[in-house]
Scaffold this motif. Structure first.
Motif, PDB file in Angstrom:
ATOM      1  N   VAL A 113      -3.826 -11.942   6.220  1.00 32.19           N
ATOM      2  CA  VAL A 113      -3.453 -11.876   4.808  1.00 32.19           C
ATOM      3  C   VAL A 113      -4.314 -10.817   4.139  1.00 32.19           C
ATOM      4  O   VAL A 113      -5.544 -10.945   4.094  1.00 32.19           O
ATOM      5  CB  VAL A 113      -3.635 -13.239   4.114  1.00 32.19           C
ATOM      6  CG1 VAL A 113      -3.211 -13.153   2.646  1.00 32.19           C
ATOM      7  CG2 VAL A 113      -2.839 -14.320   4.834  1.00 32.19           C
ATOM      8  N   LEU A 114      -3.690  -9.756   3.660  1.00 37.54           N
ATOM      9  CA  LEU A 114      -4.394  -8.699   2.927  1.00 37.54           C
ATOM     10  C   LEU A 114      -4.217  -8.959   1.445  1.00 37.54           C
ATOM     11  O   LEU A 114      -3.093  -8.924   0.930  1.00 37.54           O
ATOM     12  CB  LEU A 114      -3.838  -7.327   3.303  1.00 37.54           C
ATOM     13  CG  LEU A 114      -4.531  -6.128   2.654  1.00 37.54           C
ATOM     14  CD1 LEU A 114      -5.948  -5.974   3.196  1.00 37.54           C
ATOM     15  CD2 LEU A 114      -3.736  -4.858   2.886  1.00 37.54           C
ATOM     16  N   GLU A 115      -5.316  -9.203   0.769  1.00 30.22           N
ATOM     17  CA  GLU A 115      -5.279  -9.528  -0.651  1.00 30.22           C
ATOM     18  C   GLU A 115      -6.594  -9.083  -1.279  1.00 30.22           C
ATOM     19  O   GLU A 115      -7.521  -9.871  -1.455  1.00 30.22           O
ATOM     20  CB  GLU A 115      -5.083 -11.034  -0.829  1.00 30.22           C
ATOM     21  CG  GLU A 115      -4.732 -11.480  -2.235  1.00 30.22           C
ATOM     22  CD  GLU A 115      -4.450 -12.960  -2.306  1.00 30.22           C
ATOM     23  OE1 GLU A 115      -5.240 -13.673  -2.951  1.00 30.22           O
ATOM     24  OE2 GLU A 115      -3.460 -13.404  -1.700  1.00 30.22           O
ATOM     25  N   PRO A 116      -6.729  -7.782  -1.602  1.00 30.52           N
ATOM     26  CA  PRO A 116      -7.995  -7.284  -2.150  1.00 30.52           C
ATOM     27  C   PRO A 116      -8.432  -8.062  -3.372  1.00 30.52           C
ATOM     28  O   PRO A 116      -7.622  -8.418  -4.233  1.00 30.52           O
ATOM     29  CB  PRO A 116      -7.679  -5.825  -2.499  1.00 30.52           C
ATOM     30  CG  PRO A 116      -6.556  -5.458  -1.580  1.00 30.52           C
ATOM     31  CD  PRO A 116      -5.736  -6.713  -1.433  1.00 30.52           C
ATOM     32  N   GLY A 117      -9.730  -8.312  -3.437  1.00 27.44           N
ATOM     33  CA  GLY A 117     -10.261  -9.126  -4.524  1.00 27.44           C
ATOM     34  C   GLY A 117     -10.181  -8.487  -5.888  1.00 27.44           C
ATOM     35  O   GLY A 117     -10.236  -9.186  -6.896  1.00 27.44           O
ATOM     36  N   ASP A 118     -10.028  -7.146  -5.966  1.00 23.38           N
ATOM     37  CA  ASP A 118      -9.945  -6.496  -7.271  1.00 23.38           C
ATOM     38  C   ASP A 118      -8.566  -6.612  -7.901  1.00 23.38           C
ATOM     39  O   ASP A 118      -8.358  -6.176  -9.037  1.00 23.38           O
ATOM     40  CB  ASP A 118     -10.350  -5.029  -7.168  1.00 23.38           C
ATOM     41  CG  ASP A 118      -9.527  -4.255  -6.139  1.00 23.38           C
ATOM     42  OD1 ASP A 118      -8.503  -4.800  -5.671  1.00 23.38           O
ATOM     43  OD2 ASP A 118      -9.912  -3.124  -5.801  1.00 23.38           O
ATOM     44  N   GLY A 119      -7.620  -7.177  -7.171  1.00 26.41           N
ATOM     45  CA  GLY A 119      -6.289  -7.393  -7.728  1.00 26.41           C
ATOM     46  C   GLY A 119      -5.423  -6.158  -7.831  1.00 26.41           C
ATOM     47  O   GLY A 119      -4.333  -6.213  -8.410  1.00 26.41           O
ATOM     48  N   LEU A 120      -5.862  -5.032  -7.257  1.00 26.22           N
ATOM     49  CA  LEU A 120      -5.096  -3.787  -7.357  1.00 26.22           C
ATOM     50  C   LEU A 120      -4.136  -3.585  -6.202  1.00 26.22           C
ATOM     51  O   LEU A 120      -3.403  -2.603  -6.174  1.00 26.22           O
ATOM     52  CB  LEU A 120      -6.061  -2.592  -7.442  1.00 26.22           C
ATOM     53  CG  LEU A 120      -7.012  -2.596  -8.648  1.00 26.22           C
ATOM     54  CD1 LEU A 120      -7.931  -1.385  -8.598  1.00 26.22           C
ATOM     55  CD2 LEU A 120      -6.227  -2.618  -9.949  1.00 26.22           C
ATOM     56  N   GLY A 121      -4.144  -4.516  -5.250  1.00 20.01           N
ATOM     57  CA  GLY A 121      -3.229  -4.416  -4.122  1.00 20.01           C
ATOM     58  C   GLY A 121      -3.648  -3.341  -3.138  1.00 20.01           C
ATOM     59  O   GLY A 121      -4.726  -2.742  -3.281  1.00 20.01           O
ATOM     60  N   PRO A 122      -2.821  -3.100  -2.157  1.00 19.34           N
ATOM     61  CA  PRO A 122      -1.552  -3.782  -1.864  1.00 19.34           C
ATOM     62  C   PRO A 122      -1.770  -5.146  -1.216  1.00 19.34           C
ATOM     63  O   PRO A 122      -2.738  -5.335  -0.488  1.00 19.34           O
ATOM     64  CB  PRO A 122      -0.872  -2.823  -0.872  1.00 19.34           C
ATOM     65  CG  PRO A 122      -2.011  -2.138  -0.184  1.00 19.34           C
ATOM     66  CD  PRO A 122      -3.099  -2.014  -1.194  1.00 19.34           C
ATOM     67  N   ASP A 123      -0.877  -6.089  -1.517  1.00 16.61           N
ATOM     68  CA  ASP A 123      -0.933  -7.431  -0.949  1.00 16.61           C
ATOM     69  C   ASP A 123       0.161  -7.565   0.101  1.00 16.61           C
ATOM     70  O   ASP A 123       1.320  -7.210  -0.157  1.00 16.61           O
ATOM     71  CB  ASP A 123      -0.738  -8.497  -2.023  1.00 16.61           C
ATOM     72  CG  ASP A 123      -1.843  -8.473  -3.069  1.00 16.61           C
ATOM     73  OD1 ASP A 123      -2.886  -7.845  -2.803  1.00 16.61           O
ATOM     74  OD2 ASP A 123      -1.661  -9.069  -4.146  1.00 16.61           O
ATOM     75  N   THR A 124      -0.193  -8.069   1.250  1.00 15.95           N
ATOM     76  CA  THR A 124       0.792  -8.258   2.314  1.00 15.95           C
ATOM     77  C   THR A 124       0.293  -9.293   3.293  1.00 15.95           C
ATOM     78  O   THR A 124      -0.906  -9.580   3.359  1.00 15.95           O
ATOM     79  CB  THR A 124       1.076  -6.923   3.042  1.00 15.95           C
ATOM     80  OG1 THR A 124       2.147  -7.101   3.949  1.00 15.95           O
ATOM     81  CG2 THR A 124      -0.137  -6.449   3.813  1.00 15.95           C
ATOM     82  N   THR A 125       1.215  -9.849   4.055  1.00 19.96           N
ATOM     83  CA  THR A 125       0.904 -10.806   5.114  1.00 19.96           C
ATOM     84  C   THR A 125       1.678 -10.401   6.352  1.00 19.96           C
ATOM     85  O   THR A 125       2.892 -10.169   6.279  1.00 19.96           O
ATOM     86  CB  THR A 125       1.289 -12.236   4.711  1.00 19.96           C
ATOM     87  OG1 THR A 125       0.581 -12.612   3.517  1.00 19.96           O
ATOM     88  CG2 THR A 125       0.941 -13.219   5.821  1.00 19.96           C
ATOM     89  N   ILE A 126       0.990 -10.292   7.481  1.00 22.08           N
ATOM     90  CA  ILE A 126       1.650  -9.961   8.740  1.00 22.08           C
ATOM     91  C   ILE A 126       1.340 -11.062   9.749  1.00 22.08           C
ATOM     92  O   ILE A 126       0.332 -11.768   9.625  1.00 22.08           O
ATOM     93  CB  ILE A 126       1.204  -8.597   9.291  1.00 22.08           C
ATOM     94  CG1 ILE A 126      -0.280  -8.630   9.665  1.00 22.08           C
ATOM     95  CG2 ILE A 126       1.478  -7.487   8.305  1.00 22.08           C
ATOM     96  CD1 ILE A 126      -0.726  -7.435  10.461  1.00 22.08           C
ATOM     97  N   GLY A 127       2.215 -11.230  10.709  1.00 21.76           N
ATOM     98  CA  GLY A 127       2.033 -12.276  11.703  1.00 21.76           C
ATOM     99  C   GLY A 127       2.031 -11.720  13.113  1.00 21.76           C
ATOM    100  O   GLY A 127       2.615 -10.675  13.395  1.00 21.76           O
ATOM    101  N   LEU A 128       1.370 -12.434  14.006  1.00 24.24           N
ATOM    102  CA  LEU A 128       1.379 -12.140  15.429  1.00 24.24           C
ATOM    103  C   LEU A 128       1.995 -13.339  16.130  1.00 24.24           C
ATOM    104  O   LEU A 128       1.435 -14.435  16.110  1.00 24.24           O
ATOM    105  CB  LEU A 128      -0.041 -11.898  15.943  1.00 24.24           C
ATOM    106  CG  LEU A 128      -0.191 -11.713  17.463  1.00 24.24           C
ATOM    107  CD1 LEU A 128       0.512 -10.442  17.913  1.00 24.24           C
ATOM    108  CD2 LEU A 128      -1.660 -11.697  17.860  1.00 24.24           C
ATOM    109  N   GLY A 129       3.168 -13.151  16.705  1.00 21.61           N
ATOM    110  CA  GLY A 129       3.863 -14.266  17.316  1.00 21.61           C
ATOM    111  C   GLY A 129       4.487 -15.209  16.310  1.00 21.61           C
ATOM    112  O   GLY A 129       4.894 -16.314  16.661  1.00 21.61           O
TER     113      GLY A 129
END
Length: 507
Positions: free
Chosen positions: A138-154
């Motif tokens: 889960v990529l969600e930078p703490g400064d709130g400027l993004g980019p936000d994304t979620t990737i999965g393995l399997g």
């Protein structure tokens, strides 16, 4: 030298021992308890990779003390065929192998040049280090400027959707990203179903997806806040051992720094792309007798390709495409100035495209003498389907119809800003009903990677092969040409060249 197995072929000085909390020398001391050797009889480990041979000998290499005559004989710790120091060599070889693996994984991560590929590589490498088969990042930078994304393995999109239905505070990545108690470091859940306080929804989703344990780590760059969190899932109750935690922790620290740099690059790209799009027309004008469509693809660094369509007096229409040399913010700013100036000149003297480009060339030469540009301006009279155009170092337009697909014969001319005085004759043509005139920038040809003549041939073949059902829609026609000239999603790839297509279909 030590007899390290041949599968471990690596220069030790190139390893990442400097990044480890425990180097090879520390491995000697931890895994080989030091005894008091007999200085005459005890063998000494030779020097390996700068290790001093005066390191005290491990206990298993110490010569045995004389036993009492009546004492029972203890079984030998080493078999009859075991050479002194073999255990030490095996342990050292194991550490070299671990460090080699870590080195290879960080090298692979360093070769990633996009945020998406780096996220996937981080998740995959972490799974290999902790012995997991599945996971999510889960990529969600703490400064709130993004980019936000979620990737999965399997994990598919549906699986990630199920996980997102679990209350965030009960998920390990939620506790890490939200700064909840226990979210400052690693979070290991070796047996989810044995936990008394497990959220019912979390228990249901875990049973549905078939995982029974998890291990999570924060991704926090040095001196910055949380960048994201990685969670690896086990099919059975399990958790990584101390050695695996140590290695994946080192890898996660390196990955966080690398991802932080790519996040900044991605933000810069997104900002330049937004600026470039805002400098181009937000919508195309509606003029009776003509249908318009435009397609624009910006390179990763932002380029200076542009297009314009504006209504002119006497129910006329002005069409323009162009390209400014260079890339980045300065090229984008120059493109905006050039386009704005062309609009002004087109309103005043649009019926004479040569005059429009002459004034534009004079402005460019006086205000930005170090820059050049190509441009093509067309004065369109929709009622007559008549087009008068002039080009400055630009590729010729393409006429696409039922009976013909041909390039417009324009006069050869230099780009703007290259000569002390620019001048070129204009060209007139009349379009038949249902024909489309396609204006484009050189980026469409250059992205093919072919020589110029072959790129023009590819463009002509793509235009001639447009299905009849798509010819009535200039947008569909432009999309078809993009996909055909630049197959395998080359039109969406990160390329240094911008691409612009402006299609005008005459009714």
């Amino acid at each position: 030298m030590l007899d390290i197995p041949s599968r471990v072929r690596v220069h030790v000085e190139r390893l990442l021992a400097a990044q480890n909390d425990m180097g090879v020398c520390d491995a000697f001391e931890q895994y080989a308890p030091v005894g008091k050797p007999d200085t005459m009889n005890a063998p000494h480990p030779p020097k390996v990779a700068g290790i001093d041979s005066t390191v005290p000998s491990p206990a298993h290499t110490v010569a045995p003390a004389p036993a009492a005559p009546d004492a029972p004989t203890a079984p030998s710790a080493t078999g009859p065929g075991t050479a002194p120091g073999a255990v030490l060599q095996d342990r050292l070889a194991g550490w070299v192998s671990d460090l080699t693996t870590l080195h290879e994984l960080t090298e692979r991560l360093a070769r990633t040049d996009s945020l998406d590929s780096a996220l996937k590589e981080t998740l995959h490498a972490g799974a290999a280090l902790v012995g997991a088969r599945r996971g999510l990042l889960v990529l969600e930078p703490g400064d709130g400027l993004g980019p936000d994304t979620t990737i999965g393995l399997g994990l598919g999109r549906a699986d990630l959707g199920h996980i997102e239905t679990v209350p965030r505070s009960s998920l390990p990545y939620g506790r890490i990203l939200d700064g909840l108690p226990g979210g400052d470091g690693e979070i290991a859940q070796p047996d989810l179903f044995a936990e008394d306080g497990l959220d019912p929804r979390h228990r249901e989703v875990a049973a549905r997806l078939g995982y029974a344990a998890s291990y999570a780590l924060p991704l926090s760059p040095e001196g910055a806040g949380r960048l994201g969190a990685a969670v690896w899932l086990y099919d059975e109750p399990a958790e990584p051992v101390e050695r695996q935690r140590h290695l994946v922790g080192l890898y996660a620290r390196y990955a966080a720094e690398h991802l932080a740099r790519l996040v900044e690059v991605e933000r810069t790209r997104a900002c330049m792309a937004t600026i470039a799009e805002e400098l181009l027309p937000s919508r195309l004008p509606r003029v009776a007798g003509v249908q318009l469509a435009a397609r624009h693809r910006t390179g990763p660094r932002g380029g200076g390709d542009w297009y314009d369509a504006l209504p002119l007096p006497d129910a006329a229409l002005g069409l323009a495409v162009g390209s400014v040399t260079g890339s980045g913010p300065s090229a984008i700013a120059a493109m905006g100035r050039l386009r704005a100036s062309l609009r002004a000149y087109a309103v005043m003297e649009g019926e004479d495209p040569v005059a429009v480009l002459s004034d534009l060339e004079l402005l460019l030469r006086l205000t930005e003498p170090a820059r050049s540009a190509t441009a093509l301006f067309a004065y369109v009279e929709p009622a007559l389907r008549k087009i008068t155009l002039a080009g400055a170092g630009h590729s010729p337009p393409l006429v696409i119809g039922e009976r013909r697909t041909e390039f417009v014969e324009t006069s050869l001319s230099a780009p703007l800003g290259m000569l002390a005085c620019w001048e070129a004759p204009s060209v007139e043509l009349t379009a038949a009903p249902g024909e489309t005139v396609l204006l484009y920038t050189d980026g469409l040809l250059q992205r093919t990677g072919d020589p110029v003549d072959r790129a023009f041939a590819r463009l002509h073949a793509a235009a001639a092969g447009v299905p009849r059902a798509l010819r009535t829609d200039p947008g569909a026609l432009a999309d078809h040409i993009l996909r055909t000239v630049l197959p395998n999603r080359l039109d969406e790839a990160d390329d240094t060249e911008d691409v612009v297509l402006l299609a005008a279909r005459f009714e």
